[in-house]
Design an enzyme around this catalytic site. Structure first.
Site, PDB file in Angstrom:
ATOM      1  N   LYS A  76       0.851  -1.189  -0.014  1.00 46.29           N
ATOM      2  CA  LYS A  76      -0.131   0.135  -0.124  1.00 46.29           C
ATOM      3  C   LYS A  76       0.949   1.188  -0.058  1.00 46.29           C
ATOM      4  O   LYS A  76       2.086   1.359   0.515  1.00 46.29           O
ATOM      5  CB  LYS A  76      -0.735   0.093   1.187  1.00 46.29           C
ATOM      6  CG  LYS A  76      -2.076   0.839   1.034  1.00 46.29           C
ATOM      7  CD  LYS A  76      -3.247   0.031   0.225  1.00 46.29           C
ATOM      8  CE  LYS A  76      -4.471   0.801   0.320  1.00 46.29           C
ATOM      9  NZ  LYS A  76      -5.410  -0.243  -0.151  1.00 46.29           N
TER      10      LYS A  76
ATOM     11  N   VAL B  32     -17.881   3.320  -3.230  1.00 49.92           N
ATOM     12  CA  VAL B  32     -18.492   2.166  -3.239  1.00 49.92           C
ATOM     13  C   VAL B  32     -19.887   2.049  -2.623  1.00 49.92           C
ATOM     14  O   VAL B  32     -20.766   1.445  -3.369  1.00 49.92           O
ATOM     15  CB  VAL B  32     -17.556   1.190  -2.277  1.00 49.92           C
ATOM     16  CG1 VAL B  32     -18.170  -0.229  -2.345  1.00 49.92           C
ATOM     17  CG2 VAL B  32     -16.020   1.144  -2.906  1.00 49.92           C
ATOM     18  N   GLY B  33     -20.209   2.907  -1.885  1.00 50.38           N
ATOM     19  CA  GLY B  33     -21.417   2.959  -1.114  1.00 50.38           C
ATOM     20  C   GLY B  33     -22.565   3.222  -2.048  1.00 50.38           C
ATOM     21  O   GLY B  33     -23.637   2.569  -1.928  1.00 50.38           O
ATOM     22  N   HIS B  34     -22.396   3.998  -3.173  1.00 47.23           N
ATOM     23  CA  HIS B  34     -23.618   4.358  -3.954  1.00 47.23           C
ATOM     24  C   HIS B  34     -24.012   3.074  -4.924  1.00 47.23           C
ATOM     25  O   HIS B  34     -25.052   3.040  -5.243  1.00 47.23           O
ATOM     26  CB  HIS B  34     -23.346   5.736  -4.424  1.00 47.23           C
ATOM     27  CG  HIS B  34     -22.723   5.443  -5.739  1.00 47.23           C
ATOM     28  ND1 HIS B  34     -21.393   5.549  -5.966  1.00 47.23           N
ATOM     29  CD2 HIS B  34     -22.918   5.556  -7.213  1.00 47.23           C
ATOM     30  CE1 HIS B  34     -20.680   5.543  -7.109  1.00 47.23           C
ATOM     31  NE2 HIS B  34     -21.683   5.394  -8.040  1.00 47.23           N
TER      32      HIS B  34
ATOM     33  N   GLY C  98     -21.255   5.876   4.575  1.00 45.85           N
ATOM     34  CA  GLY C  98     -20.285   6.254   3.404  1.00 45.85           C
ATOM     35  C   GLY C  98     -21.043   5.744   2.140  1.00 45.85           C
ATOM     36  O   GLY C  98     -21.145   4.604   1.743  1.00 45.85           O
TER      37      GLY C  98
END
Length: 366
Positions: free
Chosen positions: A91, A195-197, A191
């Site tokens: 990362k 991603v959440g939508h 959130g």
């Protein structure tokens, strides 16, 4: 107490993470001309080149940035192992406000830093970075994924990340209630950004009731405009206390499950897209003691990394979607292992991932 370089000894302990087996490599990157300050952490290459996104975030300190890179890199080792990918974990974090500090020159400088590792680390998007940013990074570094289709990439990986979380929810419902259907279930999402939508749409299509919150008013407004049936609550504290909540989906930053939130959580299942949801060791046991089923974050949110890994070999969306659909079976296998071993699902997932990495190291040593 200091080491031979004069650096505080606890800093080096943090870098090497000896209690967790240690990271292979940590690179501190600086380009004064562009203002770049970044940390690239490689946790393991036992399964192959380390793969993980680049986070662009205004950390309060350099030490906080290093700690985040180390934690996220380790999580990627486990995520990639559980996703069945031939990649280790890495990362990168860029220190700064992406709205203010992100420039083309900075991204190009970052690309040169990643390229200097010669393929040991493959980067992609994460919080604060987007497909357009990866297109810029790729101009200096061929070990870049998450690029736009116009530049030979797969595009937005959040689509399959959301699909994988949805599969994890279905597996959780199968394990807990004996039926994978989410129709009539109430799901709270903290959130509703990248991603959440997408996750909201999957749930509504299946007939679930959805409750959302987000610190950004524009993100909530977008959801309400697209899906008027979605309920909105003021904040995450209100969301986790919502009566009748079946599933809680943390889809923002990490640490959502902690000593303050777990005791008041009303949901029977936690399954979300955020990385590092468990604030500290022991939280997984607290969840189990309360009868709350936890779908390990790095298992269910692996759809995105499945997509960016496939991009390295010639992207095929349907092939990736089929791999992401198997998150359902992987999640069920973790729940079964947890039951057999008498341990929380998070510990069961760790054991399975560690076994795969150990077998790869042993094979490489022969």
């Amino acid at each position: 107490m200091t080491d031979v370089t004069g650096a505080p000894a606890d800093v080096l302990h943090t870098l090497f993470r000896s209690e967790q087996g240690g990271h292979e490599q940590v690179v501190l990157c600086q380009d004064r001309a562009s203002g770049l300050k970044a940390v690239i952490a490689i946790h393991s290459t036992a399964l192959g080149p380390a793969l993980g996104g680049t986070r662009f975030y205004p950390y309060a300190s350099e030490a906080e940035a290093v700690a985040d890179a180390l934690n996220l890199a380790r999580g990627m080792s486990y995520k990639n192992a559980m996703a069945g990918l031939d990649h280790g974990g890495g990362k990168a974090v860029i220190i700064g406000d992406p709205e203010r500090d992100k420039t083309e020159e900075l991204l190009l400088a970052y690309g040169r830093m990643v390229a200097s590792l010669g393929g040991r680390y493959v980067t992609a998007c994460d919080v604060g970075t987007y497909v357009a940013d990866m297109d810029v990074v790729a101009r200096e570094c061929r070990w870049t994924t998450g690029r736009s289709p116009e530049n030979g990439g797969a595009g937005d990986s959040s689509v399959l990340t959301a699909f994988g979380v949805y599969q994890g929810m279905r597996a959780s419902a199968q394990h807990l209630w004996g039926d994978p259907s989410l129709r009539g279930r109430t799901v709270g999402i903290a959130g509703v950004g990248k991603v959440g939508h997408h996750l909201v749409r999957h749930l509504l299509d299946e007939g679930a009731e959805v409750v959302v919150t987000d610190v950004r008013e524009e993100a909530v407004a977008r959801i309400v405009a697209e899906h008027p049936s979605v309920r909105v609550v003021a904040d995450t504290d209100a969301l986790i206390r919502t009566e009748g909540l079946d599933i809680y989906a943390p889809c923002a930053l990490g640490g959502a499950l902690n000593d303050d939130t777990v005791p008041v959580l009303t949901a029977r299942v936690v399954c979300g897209a955020a990385n590092n949801q468990l604030a500290h060791p022991g939280v997984e046991k607290d969840l189990a003691d309360r009868g709350i089923l936890y779908a390990p974050d790095y298992v269910v949110n692996a759809g995105g990394v499945i997509q960016v890994a496939d991009e390295l070999h010639g992207f095929d969306f349907e092939r990736c979607r089929a791999k992401a659909a198997r998150i359902f079976d992987t999640t069920l296998a973790i729940f079964a292992r947890a039951k057999d071993d008498g341990i929380p699902p998070a510990a069961a997932a760790d054991r399975i991932a560690e076994q795969r990495m150990a077998e790869a190291r042993a094979a490489g040593a022969r």
